[in-house]
Design a protein around this motif. Sequence first.
Motif, PDB file in Angstrom:
ATOM      1  N   ALA A   4       0.843  -1.198   0.000  1.00 26.99           N
ATOM      2  CA  ALA A   4       0.000   0.000   0.000  1.00 26.99           C
ATOM      3  C   ALA A   4       0.875   1.244   0.000  1.00 26.99           C
ATOM      4  O   ALA A   4       1.936   1.268   0.636  1.00 26.99           O
ATOM      5  CB  ALA A   4      -0.923   0.011   1.221  1.00 26.99           C
ATOM      6  N   LEU A   5       0.430   2.277  -0.685  1.00 24.96           N
ATOM      7  CA  LEU A   5       1.169   3.542  -0.741  1.00 24.96           C
ATOM      8  C   LEU A   5       0.758   4.417   0.441  1.00 24.96           C
ATOM      9  O   LEU A   5      -0.034   5.341   0.313  1.00 24.96           O
ATOM     10  CB  LEU A   5       0.892   4.249  -2.074  1.00 24.96           C
ATOM     11  N   GLN A   6       1.295   4.081   1.601  1.00 22.16           N
ATOM     12  CA  GLN A   6       1.005   4.810   2.828  1.00 22.16           C
ATOM     13  C   GLN A   6       2.244   5.606   3.263  1.00 22.16           C
ATOM     14  O   GLN A   6       3.373   5.303   2.865  1.00 22.16           O
ATOM     15  CB  GLN A   6       0.628   3.822   3.939  1.00 22.16           C
ATOM     16  N   ASP A   7       2.020   6.627   4.104  1.00 24.19           N
ATOM     17  CA  ASP A   7       3.154   7.417   4.613  1.00 24.19           C
ATOM     18  C   ASP A   7       4.137   6.549   5.398  1.00 24.19           C
ATOM     19  O   ASP A   7       5.342   6.821   5.416  1.00 24.19           O
ATOM     20  CB  ASP A   7       2.649   8.567   5.496  1.00 24.19           C
ATOM     21  N   ASN A   8       3.600   5.519   6.066  1.00 22.96           N
ATOM     22  CA  ASN A   8       4.456   4.658   6.888  1.00 22.96           C
ATOM     23  C   ASN A   8       4.927   3.405   6.154  1.00 22.96           C
ATOM     24  O   ASN A   8       5.485   2.490   6.759  1.00 22.96           O
ATOM     25  CB  ASN A   8       3.710   4.247   8.164  1.00 22.96           C
ATOM     26  N   SER A   9       4.706   3.350   4.838  1.00 20.55           N
ATOM     27  CA  SER A   9       5.124   2.166   4.069  1.00 20.55           C
ATOM     28  C   SER A   9       6.647   2.038   4.048  1.00 20.55           C
ATOM     29  O   SER A   9       7.360   3.028   3.862  1.00 20.55           O
ATOM     30  CB  SER A   9       4.603   2.245   2.634  1.00 20.55           C
ATOM     31  N   ILE A  10       7.112   0.819   4.241  1.00 22.76           N
ATOM     32  CA  ILE A  10       8.544   0.526   4.202  1.00 22.76           C
ATOM     33  C   ILE A  10       8.934   0.180   2.769  1.00 22.76           C
ATOM     34  O   ILE A  10       8.226  -0.578   2.096  1.00 22.76           O
ATOM     35  CB  ILE A  10       8.877  -0.658   5.131  1.00 22.76           C
ATOM     36  N   GLU A  11      10.043   0.719   2.299  1.00 18.86           N
ATOM     37  CA  GLU A  11      10.486   0.367   0.953  1.00 18.86           C
ATOM     38  C   GLU A  11      10.750  -1.127   0.862  1.00 18.86           C
ATOM     39  O   GLU A  11      11.261  -1.748   1.796  1.00 18.86           O
ATOM     40  CB  GLU A  11      11.751   1.150   0.571  1.00 18.86           C
ATOM     41  N   LEU A  12      10.416  -1.675  -0.263  1.00 23.69           N
ATOM     42  CA  LEU A  12      10.470  -3.127  -0.467  1.00 23.69           C
ATOM     43  C   LEU A  12      11.840  -3.714  -0.130  1.00 23.69           C
ATOM     44  O   LEU A  12      11.931  -4.785   0.468  1.00 23.69           O
ATOM     45  CB  LEU A  12      10.090  -3.445  -1.919  1.00 23.69           C
ATOM     46  N   LYS A  13      12.906  -3.015  -0.482  1.00 24.09           N
ATOM     47  CA  LYS A  13      14.251  -3.549  -0.252  1.00 24.09           C
ATOM     48  C   LYS A  13      14.569  -3.712   1.228  1.00 24.09           C
ATOM     49  O   LYS A  13      15.474  -4.477   1.598  1.00 24.09           O
ATOM     50  CB  LYS A  13      15.303  -2.638  -0.901  1.00 24.09           C
ATOM     51  N   ASN A  14      13.820  -3.028   2.096  1.00 24.21           N
ATOM     52  CA  ASN A  14      14.073  -3.076   3.537  1.00 24.21           C
ATOM     53  C   ASN A  14      13.179  -4.072   4.277  1.00 24.21           C
ATOM     54  O   ASN A  14      13.281  -4.214   5.500  1.00 24.21           O
ATOM     55  CB  ASN A  14      13.895  -1.685   4.155  1.00 24.21           C
ATOM     56  N   VAL A  15      12.315  -4.752   3.561  1.00 26.66           N
ATOM     57  CA  VAL A  15      11.397  -5.709   4.191  1.00 26.66           C
ATOM     58  C   VAL A  15      12.079  -7.069   4.341  1.00 26.66           C
ATOM     59  O   VAL A  15      12.669  -7.594   3.387  1.00 26.66           O
ATOM     60  CB  VAL A  15      10.114  -5.867   3.353  1.00 26.66           C
ATOM     61  N   LYS A  16      11.988  -7.621   5.543  1.00 26.99           N
ATOM     62  CA  LYS A  16      12.523  -8.958   5.807  1.00 26.99           C
ATOM     63  C   LYS A  16      11.360  -9.870   6.182  1.00 26.99           C
ATOM     64  O   LYS A  16      10.899  -9.862   7.324  1.00 26.99           O
ATOM     65  CB  LYS A  16      13.563  -8.909   6.926  1.00 26.99           C
ATOM     66  N   PRO A  17      10.872 -10.658   5.237  1.00 21.24           N
ATOM     67  CA  PRO A  17       9.717 -11.507   5.532  1.00 21.24           C
ATOM     68  C   PRO A  17      10.053 -12.655   6.470  1.00 21.24           C
ATOM     69  O   PRO A  17      11.189 -13.143   6.491  1.00 21.24           O
ATOM     70  CB  PRO A  17       9.313 -12.036   4.154  1.00 21.24           C
ATOM     71  N   ALA A  18       9.052 -13.072   7.246  1.00 25.33           N
ATOM     72  CA  ALA A  18       9.202 -14.259   8.084  1.00 25.33           C
ATOM     73  C   ALA A  18       9.160 -15.504   7.199  1.00 25.33           C
ATOM     74  O   ALA A  18       8.878 -15.431   5.997  1.00 25.33           O
ATOM     75  CB  ALA A  18       8.077 -14.306   9.115  1.00 25.33           C
ATOM     76  N   LYS A  19       9.436 -16.659   7.781  1.00 21.87           N
ATOM     77  CA  LYS A  19       9.386 -17.906   7.018  1.00 21.87           C
ATOM     78  C   LYS A  19       7.998 -18.126   6.438  1.00 21.87           C
ATOM     79  O   LYS A  19       7.853 -18.553   5.285  1.00 21.87           O
ATOM     80  CB  LYS A  19       9.770 -19.091   7.913  1.00 21.87           C
ATOM     81  N   ASN A  20       6.975 -17.871   7.249  1.00 17.51           N
ATOM     82  CA  ASN A  20       5.587 -18.001   6.801  1.00 17.51           C
ATOM     83  C   ASN A  20       4.993 -16.606   6.648  1.00 17.51           C
ATOM     84  O   ASN A  20       4.839 -15.890   7.644  1.00 17.51           O
ATOM     85  CB  ASN A  20       4.760 -18.799   7.798  1.00 17.51           C
ATOM     86  N   PHE A  21       4.684 -16.211   5.413  1.00 23.01           N
ATOM     87  CA  PHE A  21       4.122 -14.872   5.237  1.00 23.01           C
ATOM     88  C   PHE A  21       3.044 -14.858   4.160  1.00 23.01           C
ATOM     89  O   PHE A  21       2.985 -15.718   3.286  1.00 23.01           O
ATOM     90  CB  PHE A  21       5.218 -13.850   4.910  1.00 23.01           C
ATOM     91  N   VAL A  22       2.189 -13.845   4.281  1.00 28.01           N
ATOM     92  CA  VAL A  22       1.136 -13.586   3.303  1.00 28.01           C
ATOM     93  C   VAL A  22       1.386 -12.209   2.702  1.00 28.01           C
ATOM     94  O   VAL A  22       1.525 -11.225   3.430  1.00 28.01           O
ATOM     95  CB  VAL A  22      -0.259 -13.606   3.957  1.00 28.01           C
TER      96      VAL A  22
END
Length: 240
Positions: A174-192
Amino acid sequence: MISEISSKTNSKIKFVCSLKTPKGRNEHKKFLCEGKKALEMALNAGLVREVYTLEKLNLPKSIDQYIVTEEVMKKISSSISPEGIVFVSDFIKEKEDFGNKIIYLDGVSDPGNMGTIIRTALALGFDAVCYSKGSVSPYNEKVVAASKGAIFSIPVIEVELYLLKLKYQIIVSALQDNSIELKNVKPAKNFVLVLGNESHGVKQETLALSDIVTKIPIEGIDSLNVAIAGAILMYELGKK
């Protein structure tokens, strides 16, 4: 069994045409698909019940095959340029175990987008495609066509997102003010990974369930097509 059908008013043809409607699909728990490659994938999944062709195919004897005229084929086909193969498939059996990586469609309404996302999810190693009420049906003939047979090789399931949150990290695009840039996201083993409606994005109640809100940095335009965005997100998150 192999039979021939030359009349567009034949009872079998009426049955096939009924599967072009949501009412007919839900009543019979079957849907239509077209093309040789999709037929191969559906046969491997054990879901094919009847096949309608212009020429005889080498099929298992347990599957009824109907040789039809070009006029009949035009009536039952939804393609602009039919391949000459239309078949009836059972609804896909739902699984209780969705796997580790799930793509979730929150009100995605365009059939082409859903079908493309299903195809991409299979190609990029996701385990299931889940969708909310209000999304287009995965058995819509345009969804099935756009999936290019992928719908037979990956579970596609309607489920409420809050049920998935019990076992999965929820990542919302989502394009929100608090959105984290994709490159900084660390997904868990199980994610949606959640994608929203083409015009309105994700619902507020969906955002409330999120663990992470992320965005793709873009320039010169305010948004991307949901299927394109989904492909980028799945590729980046799926390899981490």
